[in-house]
Design a protein around this motif. Structure first.
Motif, PDB file in Angstrom:
ATOM      1  N   MET A   1       0.815  -1.208   0.000  1.00 24.92           N
ATOM      2  CA  MET A   1       0.000   0.000   0.000  1.00 24.92           C
ATOM      3  C   MET A   1       0.851   1.262   0.000  1.00 24.92           C
ATOM      4  SD  MET A   1      -3.125  -1.011   2.573  1.00 24.92           S
ATOM      5  CE  MET A   1      -4.226  -2.379   2.194  1.00 24.92           C
ATOM      6  N   GLN A   2       2.167   1.095   0.114  1.00 21.95           N
ATOM      7  CA  GLN A   2       3.079   2.232   0.056  1.00 21.95           C
ATOM      8  C   GLN A   2       3.472   2.576  -1.386  1.00 21.95           C
ATOM      9  OE1 GLN A   2       6.392   1.431   2.684  1.00 21.95           O
ATOM     10  NE2 GLN A   2       5.060   0.937   4.407  1.00 21.95           N
ATOM     11  N   LEU A   3       2.707   2.053  -2.343  1.00 21.51           N
ATOM     12  CA  LEU A   3       2.986   2.348  -3.752  1.00 21.51           C
ATOM     13  C   LEU A   3       2.908   3.836  -4.073  1.00 21.51           C
ATOM     14  CD1 LEU A   3       1.257  -0.539  -5.721  1.00 21.51           C
ATOM     15  CD2 LEU A   3       3.583   0.267  -6.069  1.00 21.51           C
TER      16      LEU A   3
ATOM     17  N   VAL B   1      -9.757   7.519  -9.263  1.00 30.96           N
ATOM     18  CA  VAL B   1      -8.570   6.717  -9.573  1.00 30.96           C
ATOM     19  C   VAL B   1      -8.584   5.501  -8.665  1.00 30.96           C
ATOM     20  CG1 VAL B   1      -6.057   6.634  -9.619  1.00 30.96           C
ATOM     21  CG2 VAL B   1      -7.248   8.735 -10.275  1.00 30.96           C
ATOM     22  N   PHE B   2      -8.284   4.353  -9.236  1.00 27.43           N
ATOM     23  CA  PHE B   2      -8.223   3.116  -8.460  1.00 27.43           C
ATOM     24  C   PHE B   2      -6.757   2.729  -8.242  1.00 27.43           C
ATOM     25  CE2 PHE B   2     -12.370   2.964 -10.474  1.00 27.43           C
ATOM     26  CZ  PHE B   2     -13.179   2.611  -9.407  1.00 27.43           C
ATOM     27  N   ILE B   3      -6.506   2.185  -7.084  1.00 26.43           N
ATOM     28  CA  ILE B   3      -5.152   1.753  -6.725  1.00 26.43           C
ATOM     29  C   ILE B   3      -5.193   0.247  -6.483  1.00 26.43           C
ATOM     30  CG2 ILE B   3      -3.246   1.975  -5.111  1.00 26.43           C
ATOM     31  CD1 ILE B   3      -5.818   4.692  -5.203  1.00 26.43           C
TER      32      ILE B   3
ATOM     33  N   ASP C   1      -8.309  -8.967  -4.055  1.00 28.97           N
ATOM     34  CA  ASP C   1      -9.363  -8.770  -3.064  1.00 28.97           C
ATOM     35  C   ASP C   1      -9.215  -7.467  -2.303  1.00 28.97           C
ATOM     36  OD1 ASP C   1      -7.070  -9.463  -1.787  1.00 28.97           O
ATOM     37  OD2 ASP C   1      -8.007 -10.809  -0.335  1.00 28.97           O
ATOM     38  N   LYS C   2      -8.207  -6.677  -2.639  1.00 27.84           N
ATOM     39  CA  LYS C   2      -8.020  -5.377  -1.987  1.00 27.84           C
ATOM     40  C   LYS C   2      -7.728  -4.336  -3.061  1.00 27.84           C
ATOM     41  CE  LYS C   2      -6.254  -6.947   2.493  1.00 27.84           C
ATOM     42  NZ  LYS C   2      -6.445  -8.392   2.244  1.00 27.84           N
ATOM     43  N   LEU C   3      -8.384  -3.207  -2.942  1.00 29.47           N
ATOM     44  CA  LEU C   3      -8.124  -2.104  -3.863  1.00 29.47           C
ATOM     45  C   LEU C   3      -8.405  -0.792  -3.150  1.00 29.47           C
ATOM     46  CD1 LEU C   3     -10.982  -0.746  -5.263  1.00 29.47           C
ATOM     47  CD2 LEU C   3     -11.150  -3.111  -6.000  1.00 29.47           C
ATOM     48  N   GLY C   4      -7.774   0.244  -3.625  1.00 28.78           N
ATOM     49  CA  GLY C   4      -8.003   1.578  -3.104  1.00 28.78           C
ATOM     50  C   GLY C   4      -8.742   2.414  -4.141  1.00 28.78           C
TER      51      GLY C   4
END
Length: 578
Positions: free
Chosen positions: A224-226, A490-492, A500-503
């Motif tokens: 998640m630190q992308l 914007v999707f992360i 199964d996880k997205l921002g």
């Protein structure tokens, strides 16, 4: 003394059996004479064997045995070879071996025969000497084992002491070299910050190995630190991101497209994109599953003490157990429950960067407001719920000085709690957590800044996005205000296997519009990924309901704010002339 025996059946003359009474052979008996006459050629060896048999019978006080002559002669070769007689040999030449065996097995039978007392004395002495020798041997073996353990322990202690000294010297050298490099970095930081440089980011949450072992999807959480890729916002910066798991080409292409939007954001032209493939790289080590992940440097306990100084005590009469609050807050649980329901509690997370020269840069703040229902709708005027800038400045200053003394640099995330006493209307602040990590909130903040070219003022808690003004000689104010703002979704994505996880980051002009768009996006995603039998209660439906609740609160707050502004405007109007 010869013991008479009853007459027995006549034996064949070639058996040559004879009897021995009390261990003495009657050399005048017809049976013995016949035996001697028949085997006179080997009588020398037979005589020696008979002497051994007589001695054995006397030693064990056997009153009567009958010797089988043929079996005795058969035993001669083995006797001449060994020159000794065993119990088995004796039983093999006796007519009734079972009876004799029972007599030999009687305890103490040996000491009933000739020289029995002497043999008993010898046996007792030998047993005692054996016991003493055994005890001495056991004590000696125990002492030898103990001395070996002591010797090995001493050798290990010496080796450990020597190794510790070597490690301390090596550690001291490394610290000295690190301090020299840190001082050089601090002295040249202003130049380095404005020069061409490459940032290598290794995602880590800073947890210890025992904690990491029990966290599910640890790689995804670290990934998640992308948002660190957005550091290429500075034209002088290139980023190398060390990913803890492999990212496929499709996911990399997606991030290439997102990061290429910077030119379109600055120019206002959606078609204007820039190829930034040379500005950032995502690398996954081949041995990522072999080597353990590197851990971030941990802050000393003194920093926790600095935070504890800001845990201001409340009224002792109303809250006599305030000293236990910090222990409650350390787990991030029970924060609301720790305060009376009449108060107002705000959780505030502050992300900051401590530079090599000790300067702290506030990068983002995030608020999560919690209060009970009656207090929100009562219209009571409350003080500012965010942290007092002076308190935050003082706290950051102390943390910065402590880090500067220890040459600690990096990203920090501080969780703060503010409590408003409804009686005194005073604001009190607790620092509940301090993490040395690049938080997901900071990652999304940096992505927001990258995609909007906006400016975040953490002191004023404002985020401003400049409107795009085309290069036109004359343009009215209304035309400028009518220009479209930088908004969208914007999707992360963090990984390509489970998915199964997205921002999701939604950017708009006002809070209500953003929340509506956010809820609509969630509903569309829910419709796309759900089968007909999954249209009931899911986490998507729950989140949409929460967003709708927040929308209602924001609308109510907006109406209240407009009423307060109108009330203030009415008070400032001049009174009419009488």
């Amino acid at each position: 003394m010869k013991i008479p025996t009853p007459s027995r059946a006549t034996k064949a003359p070639w058996e040559f059996d004879f009897c021995i009474y009390n261990g003495i052979i009657d050399k005048t008996s017809p049976d013995f004479l016949a035996f001697k006459q028949h085997f006179h050629l080997a009588w020398g060896s037979i005589f020696s064997l008979l002497e051994h048999i007589e001695k054995f019978l006397k030693d064990y006080a056997i009153p009567e045995v009958k010797i089988k002559g043929n079996s005795l002669v058969t035993l001669l070769p083995e006797f001449e070879l060994k020159n000794r007689l065993t119990r088995y040999d004796l039983l093999s030449v006796i007519e009734d071996p079972v009876h004799i065996q029972m007599m030999l097995n009687v305890p103490g039978q040996r000491y009933k025969g000739q020289d029995g007392k002497l043999e008993a004395v010898i046996k007792i002495q030998a047993t005692w000497k054996c016991y003493r020798a055994r005890q001495f041997f056991l004590a000696y073996r125990k002492q030898k084992w103990a001395s070996g353990v002591i010797a090995i322990a001493w050798l290990l202690h010496c080796h450990k002491t020597r190794l510790r000294k070597i490690l301390m010297e090596s550690r001291q050298r490394h610290l000295e070299n690190f301090r020299i490099r840190a001082k050089h970095l601090a002295a040249n930081w202003n130049r380095i910050r404005t020069s061409r440089r490459t940032i290598i980011h290794i995602p880590s949450l800073g947890y210890s190995q025992p904690v990491r072992k029990h966290i599910a999807d640890m790689d995804t959480q670290q990934n998640m630190q992308l948002g660190r890729l957005c550091d290429i916002f500075d034209d002088n910066v290139s980023v190398i991101y060390i990913c803890s798991h492999h990212m496929d080409d499709e996911l990399l292409l997606y991030y290439h497209k997102i990061l290429s939007l910077q030119a379109a954001v600055k120019s206002g032209n959606p078609e204007a994109r820039s190829d930034l493939q040379d500005r950032f790289k995502v690398i996954t080590p081949e041995a990522v599953n072999i080597f353990t992940e590197p851990a971030l440097v941990k802050i000393s306990e003194e920093l926790a003490g600095i935070l504890a100084q800001h845990a201001q005590p409340v009224n002792e009469k109303r809250f006599p157990t305030w000293r236990k609050f910090l222990q409650t807050f350390l787990s991030q649980g029970g924060v609301i429950e720790a305060f009376p329901p009449a108060g107002s509690v705000t959780n505030l997370t502050v992300d900051m960067l401590i530079e090599p020269n000790g300067v702290i840069r506030i990068l983002s703040t995030g608020d999560q407001f919690h209060a009970d229902g009656p207090l929100i709708s009562s219209g009571t005027t409350l003080p500012q719920t965010s942290v007092d800038p002076q308190v935050l400045h003082s706290m950051c200053l102390q943390i910065g000085n402590a880090c500067k003394m220890r040459d600690v640099v990096g990203y920090f995330s501080i969780d703060l709690v503010t409590f408003i006493d409804p009686v005194t209307m005073e604001q009190q602040v607790w620092a509940t957590d301090l993490d040395l990590s690049y938080s997901d909130q900071l990652a999304l903040t940096q992505l927001t800044l990258y995609l909007t070219n906006g400016h975040l003022d953490c002191g004023l808690s404002t985020f401003e996005v400049p409107r795009f003004v085309p290069k036109k000689e004359k343009m009215s104010r209304l035309e400028i205000l009518a220009m479209p703002d930088r908004q969208g979704t914007v999707f992360i994505f963090f990984e390509h296997l489970k998915r199964d996880k997205l921002g999701m980051l939604t950017i708009g002009e006002d809070l209500q519009g953003v929340l509506v768009t956010f809820a609509r996006n969630l509903f569309i995603i829910h419709q796309e990924i759900s089968s007909p039998n999954m249209q009931g209660e899911t986490n998507f439906k729950t989140t949409i309901g929460d967003v709708e609740t927040i929308l209602g609160v924001t609308e109510e707050n907006k109406i209240r704010f407009e009423e307060e502004q109108q009330s203030k405007d009415n008070k400032t109007l001049p009174e009419p002339d009488k």
